[in-house]
Structures are given as structure tokens and as C-alpha cells.
Write an enzyme that holds these catalytic residues in place. Sequence first.
Site, PDB file in Angstrom:
ATOM      1  N   PRO A 186       0.832  -1.220   0.000  1.00  0.00           N
ATOM      2  CA  PRO A 186       0.000   0.000   0.000  1.00  0.00           C
ATOM      3  C   PRO A 186       0.863   1.265   0.000  1.00  0.00           C
ATOM      4  O   PRO A 186       1.837   1.357   0.741  1.00  0.00           O
ATOM      5  CB  PRO A 186      -0.790  -0.096   1.307  1.00  0.00           C
ATOM      6  CG  PRO A 186      -0.637  -1.491   1.773  1.00  0.00           C
ATOM      7  CD  PRO A 186       0.627  -2.024   1.197  1.00  0.00           C
ATOM      8  N   GLU A 187       0.506   2.202  -0.859  1.00  0.00           N
ATOM      9  CA  GLU A 187       1.198   3.489  -0.926  1.00  0.00           C
ATOM     10  C   GLU A 187       0.227   4.570  -0.447  1.00  0.00           C
ATOM     11  O   GLU A 187      -0.845   4.254   0.068  1.00  0.00           O
ATOM     12  CB  GLU A 187       1.675   3.730  -2.363  1.00  0.00           C
ATOM     13  CG  GLU A 187       2.583   2.593  -2.862  1.00  0.00           C
ATOM     14  CD  GLU A 187       3.066   2.772  -4.299  1.00  0.00           C
ATOM     15  OE1 GLU A 187       3.155   3.924  -4.764  1.00  0.00           O
ATOM     16  OE2 GLU A 187       3.346   1.751  -4.956  1.00  0.00           O
TER      17      GLU A 187
END
Length: 287
Positions: free
Chosen positions: A2-3
Site C-alpha cells: 500500500p502506498e
Amino acid sequence: MPELPEVESVRRSLTRARLRSAVRSIWRSEHALRTGEHWQDEHLSLLRGATPQRWERRGKHLLWRLASKSNEPLGMLVHLGMTGRLEVARTGAPRALHTHVELRLHDDRVLRFVDARRFGGVRARPWEALLAEPPLCDLGPEPLGPGFDGACLYRVAGHSRRALRDVLLDQRVVAGVGNIYALEALFLARLHPLLPAQRLAASAWDRLAVAVRQVLEQGLRNGGTTLRDYRDADGNAGSNQQALWVYGRAGQPCRVCGAALQGFVLGGRGGVLCPVDQRRPRSRRVS
Ligand SMILES: [Zn+2]
């Protein structure tokens, strides 16, 4: 992994859950999480009796702000790693496999941290200490914040010989960007990912900063990019994977020019570029 858009989508879903009741008890599985430094001492017992206030985000980290019984500000830092997720459930609802932390609240709800691969991490601290310690104190500017622009990228990376893709992955340069959004931004800015950062003129840094914001904002509007495991706290997947220009599309036609997209590997991490739109320039200075 996840960014920024995925972590921010999780933050928003947690805010919607309106957790307001004090923490009654804490359960921890016997498995260690994220063995890297700064993460061994979790201090989760600090949170007993604390009242939740709000969810914040810094880069790819979630921060839960709480007030202790004596009204001292506390924080819980969460890194989702590769496969981590947070879920809100009723007390007594069966625990998902790979649940590692469960905070039970007085309103009979629980906040759970579930992580199959255990690259994520959870830790609690007094609020100010959390902000002053690594990893948060080492993070660069927030790309969706007010001060982020090309000049700000140039200041920290303008003399670097590193490849542009790796400069964007460096959390000290800009917080929250990972491989997906770095490759997407470089495509939008029409810059070759392997170009040494020091060759960029000011105008190219400006273009890159704008592109970073654009791809992150688009990811956020689409609820994040779901490749495998990512879900927000309501269990919803994002849809941004359908809007990606290059990431995960090596060998497929470029959506702009039709050329076959090319994969590359740098420092053990893969990437994708368009050989036409992101041609390596001959001139020393890239504008
Ligand atoms: Zn192209």
C-alpha cells in the site's frame, strides 16, 4: 505494498467508523511483526484506558491519536507492510486468520490488525515521541500537502546520481510514494525512470512534481490500487489498477502511443516504461 492513496483510503474508512470509546483490553498474538529496527518495542499496553480521538496519516503510515486516562496525548503507529489491514468488528465476531493485534473498546467493538506476511508493524508511544522518532522524523514532505513542488524535489535530489525511479521511492525525498505511483508519475512526466536525477533541469522537476500529485490524486479518487490484498477498513477494494498507464503492463501496448511497454529491473525491483514516450534523451540537461 500500500502506498499513499491506499493508506489514505484506509484512514478515511477508519474515520468513518467513528471509534470513540476507550480501550478496554488489548490482545496480541505470539507472532513477532516487522522485525526491522524501531518496531520491536510495541508498548501496546500504553493504550489501555485511552480514548480515541482521530486518525492521521504520514507517508505510508497511519497514526491513531488517543488521550490517556490522565489526558496525555498518545499515538498508535501502524505500517501496513505488504499485506497488513485494519478492520473494525463487533466483539466476539470471529478473528480472521493472521490477526495479530486486537484492541477491544468499551462500546463492544474491536479494532484488529490482520497481516498474513507480517511485514507490517504496530507500536504505541506518547504522541510527541512518536513524531520525533524514526521512521516519522525521517520522512520527506507530503506530496499532497501545500509546500510540495519541483523546487522542493530539486533541493533534496537535484544533485543525486541515482535513477529517478529510486529517488521517488526514497521516503526522505517525498513521503508515501512507492513503485506503482513512482512509475506512473514518471510516465506522465515523460521522463525515463533510469535517468540520473542530476540531469533534470528545473522545468523537468516541476513537471515531475505535478505528475506525482496527479497520479496520487487519481489513485485516491479510485479508492486505491488493489493488486492482491489491499482493502480499506470496510473491506472495500480500490479500482485504480484499471487506470494504470504502465505499472504491471510490460509487453502491453502504451495507452498513448501504442508501442509495447518495456520492463526493467533496477536494484532488484522491477519497473515498466514506454520506449517512445519516455525515450532516454541525448542532451545532458533534460528539460
Ligand atoms: Zn507510449
